[in-house]
Design a protein around this motif. Sequence first.
Motif, short mmCIF file in Angstrom:
data_model
loop_
_atom_site.label_atom_id
_atom_site.label_comp_id
_atom_site.label_asym_id
_atom_site.label_seq_id
_atom_site.Cartn_x
_atom_site.Cartn_y
_atom_site.Cartn_z
N ILE B 54 38.84 42.89 48.57
CA ILE B 54 38.61 42.35 47.22
C ILE B 54 38.58 40.82 47.21
O ILE B 54 37.76 40.21 46.51
N LYS B 55 39.47 40.19 48.00
CA LYS B 55 39.52 38.71 48.01
C LYS B 55 38.18 38.10 48.44
O LYS B 55 37.67 37.20 47.78
N GLU B 56 37.65 38.63 49.53
CA GLU B 56 36.37 38.09 50.03
C GLU B 56 35.24 38.40 49.05
O GLU B 56 34.34 37.57 48.84
N LEU B 57 35.29 39.59 48.46
CA LEU B 57 34.23 39.97 47.52
C LEU B 57 34.24 39.05 46.29
O LEU B 57 33.18 38.69 45.77
N ILE B 58 35.43 38.71 45.83
CA ILE B 58 35.54 37.78 44.69
C ILE B 58 34.85 36.46 45.03
O ILE B 58 34.07 35.93 44.22
N ASP B 59 35.14 35.95 46.23
CA ASP B 59 34.53 34.68 46.65
C ASP B 59 33.02 34.81 46.79
O ASP B 59 32.26 33.97 46.30
N LYS B 60 32.60 35.89 47.46
CA LYS B 60 31.18 36.06 47.77
C LYS B 60 30.32 36.25 46.51
O LYS B 60 29.24 35.69 46.39
N TYR B 61 30.84 37.05 45.55
CA TYR B 61 30.01 37.42 44.40
C TYR B 61 30.42 36.74 43.08
O TYR B 61 29.80 36.96 42.05
N GLY B 62 31.47 35.95 43.13
CA GLY B 62 31.91 35.30 41.89
C GLY B 62 32.44 36.29 40.87
O GLY B 62 32.27 36.11 39.66
N ILE B 63 33.11 37.34 41.35
CA ILE B 63 33.67 38.37 40.46
C ILE B 63 34.76 37.75 39.56
O ILE B 63 35.66 37.08 40.06
N GLU B 64 34.67 38.00 38.24
CA GLU B 64 35.65 37.42 37.31
C GLU B 64 36.58 38.46 36.68
O GLU B 64 37.42 38.14 35.84
N GLY B 65 36.41 39.71 37.09
CA GLY B 65 37.27 40.75 36.54
C GLY B 65 36.76 42.12 36.96
O GLY B 65 35.75 42.22 37.66
N GLY B 66 37.48 43.16 36.52
CA GLY B 66 37.05 44.50 36.88
C GLY B 66 37.76 45.56 36.07
O GLY B 66 38.75 45.30 35.38
N VAL B 67 37.19 46.76 36.12
CA VAL B 67 37.79 47.94 35.49
C VAL B 67 37.91 49.02 36.56
O VAL B 67 36.96 49.21 37.33
N ILE B 68 39.02 49.71 36.61
CA ILE B 68 39.14 50.83 37.54
C ILE B 68 38.53 52.06 36.88
O ILE B 68 38.99 52.50 35.83
N SER B 69 37.49 52.58 37.49
CA SER B 69 36.79 53.74 36.93
C SER B 69 37.11 54.98 37.77
O SER B 69 36.27 55.49 38.50
N ILE B 70 38.35 55.41 37.65
CA ILE B 70 38.87 56.55 38.40
C ILE B 70 39.65 57.42 37.43
O ILE B 70 40.51 56.92 36.70
N GLY B 71 39.35 58.73 37.40
CA GLY B 71 39.99 59.61 36.43
C GLY B 71 41.41 60.04 36.79
O GLY B 71 42.23 60.27 35.90
N ASP B 72 41.71 60.14 38.08
CA ASP B 72 43.04 60.60 38.49
C ASP B 72 44.07 59.49 38.25
O ASP B 72 43.91 58.37 38.74
N ASN B 73 45.13 59.83 37.54
CA ASN B 73 46.10 58.80 37.12
C ASN B 73 46.81 58.15 38.29
O ASN B 73 47.03 56.94 38.31
#
Lengths: 221, 221, 221
Positions: B54-73
Motif C-alpha cells: 500500500i505504501k508504494e502504491l500510494i506514492d506511485k498513484y497518488g492515492i488519497e484514500g480508500g474504501v474496503i469493499s469486502i463483505g466478510d466482517n
Amino acid sequence: MKKIVLIGGGNQCHYTADIINKEDKYNIIGVIDSVHEIGSKVFGYKVLGRQENIKELIDKYGIEGGVISIGDNWARYCVSSQIKKLVPLFNFVNAIHPSVVIGENVDIGEGVVAMAGCIINPKSKIGNFTFFATGAQVDHDCNINNFASISAGSITGGYVTLGKYSAITLGVTVIDRLKIGSNTVVGAGSLVLKDLPDNVLAYGNPCIIIKKRQKGEKFLK
Amino acid sequence: MKKIVLIGGGNQCHYTADIINKEDKYNIIGVIDSVHEIGSKVFGYKVLGRQENIKELIDKYGIEGGVISIGDNWARYCVSSQIKKLVPLFNFVNAIHPSVVIGENVDIGEGVVAMAGCIINPKSKIGNFTFFATGAQVDHDCNINNFASISAGSITGGYVTLGKYSAITLGVTVIDRLKIGSNTVVGAGSLVLKDLPDNVLAYGNPCIIIKKRQKGEKFLK
Amino acid sequence: MKKIVLIGGGNQCHYTADIINKEDKYNIIGVIDSVHEIGSKVFGYKVLGRQENIKELIDKYGIEGGVISIGDNWARYCVSSQIKKLVPLFNFVNAIHPSVVIGENVDIGEGVVAMAGCIINPKSKIGNFTFFATGAQVDHDCNINNFASISAGSITGGYVTLGKYSAITLGVTVIDRLKIGSNTVVGAGSLVLKDLPDNVLAYGNPCIIIKKRQKGEKFLK
C-alpha cells in the motif's frame, strides 16, 4: 409527450397511472380493457376499446405505446402475446417510479413496471413484462425472467434466478444464489433457503413445496 | 476530486463502486486486491497491486484514500488492521448511497459502506468499517459497533446494540432494546426477541442459539 | 414559518423534530410535556409547560400549531382529546418525512406522523393521529383508522383495514383484503393471513390470537 394507453383496467391500472404521471414522460390518453364498457371511465381514464381491436385504436387515437397494467403474470403474458401478434412492433414502455434506485449495469427489458421504493442492484437482468411492487429489492447479479413478479417488501440476495411467470409474493426473503423455477409461486412471508423447481406453490419459514401448480393457475385474490 | 482505491476486488467491489460513482465525491483510480492479477481489470477498474504494498502504491498513484469493499466482517477487520499498521494515517472514506437517509445526531465512523435505501435514525452510533446492505434500517439510539454488518431488508428497533464483527443477515427483525454480542451471526429471516451473547450463530422465528462460532469463521457463501 | 410545539417529550419527540426540521415548513419553538421540568431542555428544545395549560401557552408563546410526539396510540388519543376540549380549533399539523412517497388520491388526516422511507399507495385513507414508523408500507385502497400505527418495516397488501387505536408492530406482513379490528396489537415479525377482531394481542407466523387486551393497555416497552 408520447401518447400511451394502459392495457388492463383493474386495480393495477390505478397505481401504474400514478407512476407514469410522476415520471412525467408519457401522456396517458385512455385505457384498453376487456371488461369495462367502452366510453366509460376507470380511475379517471376513458375506456377506448378492446385489445383485439388494438390496430384500429392505434389509428383512431394516435396511440404511440402502452403499459400492461395487470397483476397476474400469466394474464400479462397472454395479453402481451396477443398484442404482439396483432401489432408486432407495438411499443411497450416501462413504468418506473421516480423513487426506484437502479444500480450500474442493470439490464432492463420492455413493459416493466416498478412501484415506489424498489431497489435493483448492479448487474441484475430484469426481463420483459416483469412487475415489482412497492419496495421490492433485487440484489446484485440476479436474473428475473420475463413475466415474473416480486411483491411488496420482498427481497432477494445476490445471484438469485427467478423463472418465467413465477411470483414472489408479499414479505418474502430469498437468500443468495438460489434458483426458483418457472411458473412457481412463493407464498407471503416465506423464507426461501433452498432452490425451488418449476410449477409449484411453496411457502413457509422455512419455505417448503406445498403443491403442484398448473400453468396460468391464479395466485392473486 | 480525491483519488481513491477500492480495497477488495470481489462482488462488493462492484456495488461499492456504484455508490461512489453516484455520490460523485471521489474518483476511483483502481482496485487493490490480493487475488486478481496486477494490471488486470475488475468491474472496469485496474488492479493496481496488493495491500501489503500500500505504501508504494500510494506514492506511485497518488492515492488519497480508500474504501474496503469486502463483505466478510472479520476479513474487513484484518485488512483495515494491516493497512493501518503500514500507513497509520490512511484515509478510509465512507461510501453512502445518495438515497440513504440519516437522522439528526447520528455519529458515523470511518470506512462505512451503506447501500441504497438504508435508513439510520436519530442518535444512533455507527462504528468504523460497518456495512449496511440494501434497505437496512437502524432505528433511533442504536449502537452498531466496529466491523458489524446488517444485510438487505433487515431492521432493528430503537436502543439496539450490535457487537463488534457481528452480522445481522438478510430479512431479520430485531425488536427494541436488545443487545447482540460480538462475533455473533443472526441467520436470514430471523425474528430476534431476546438478547444474544458473543460468538454464536442464531436463527429462527423466534431466533434461538444454534451453535458457537469461532472468531473469523465464515458466514457468507 | 408557523411556530409549532411538540406535545410529548419522550423518544418520539426527537425523531418527530428531525422530520419537521427536514420538512422545513414549521419552526419548533418548544415542547409541551407532563413529566420534564418546565424550563428544562429535551433534545435541545425548551419545555414550555403542561398540556392542561395549552390555552395560556398559546397566548404566551404565540403557538400556531403542534404535533403529538407520543408513540402509544391510546396516549395519543387521550392527549389529543384533552387539547381539543380545551382548544377546539387547535391546529394539529402533520410531520411527513421528505422521503415519504404518497400515491394519487390518498386522503390524509390531521396530526399524522410518517418517518423516513414510508410509502402510502393510491386511494388509501389515512386517519387522524396515525403514526407510521421507518419504512412502513401501506398498499393501495387501505383504510388506516384514527390513532392506529404501523411500525418499522411492516407492510400491508391492498384493501387492508386497520382499526382505531390498533398497532401493527415491527416487521409484520399483512396480506391483501384483511380487516384488523380496533384496539388490537399485532406482535413483531408476524405474518397475518386472516382477519383479526377488536381488542386482541396476536402474533406469530402465521399470526394467531394470543389474548384479549384492555382499551389503553400498554404495548410499547
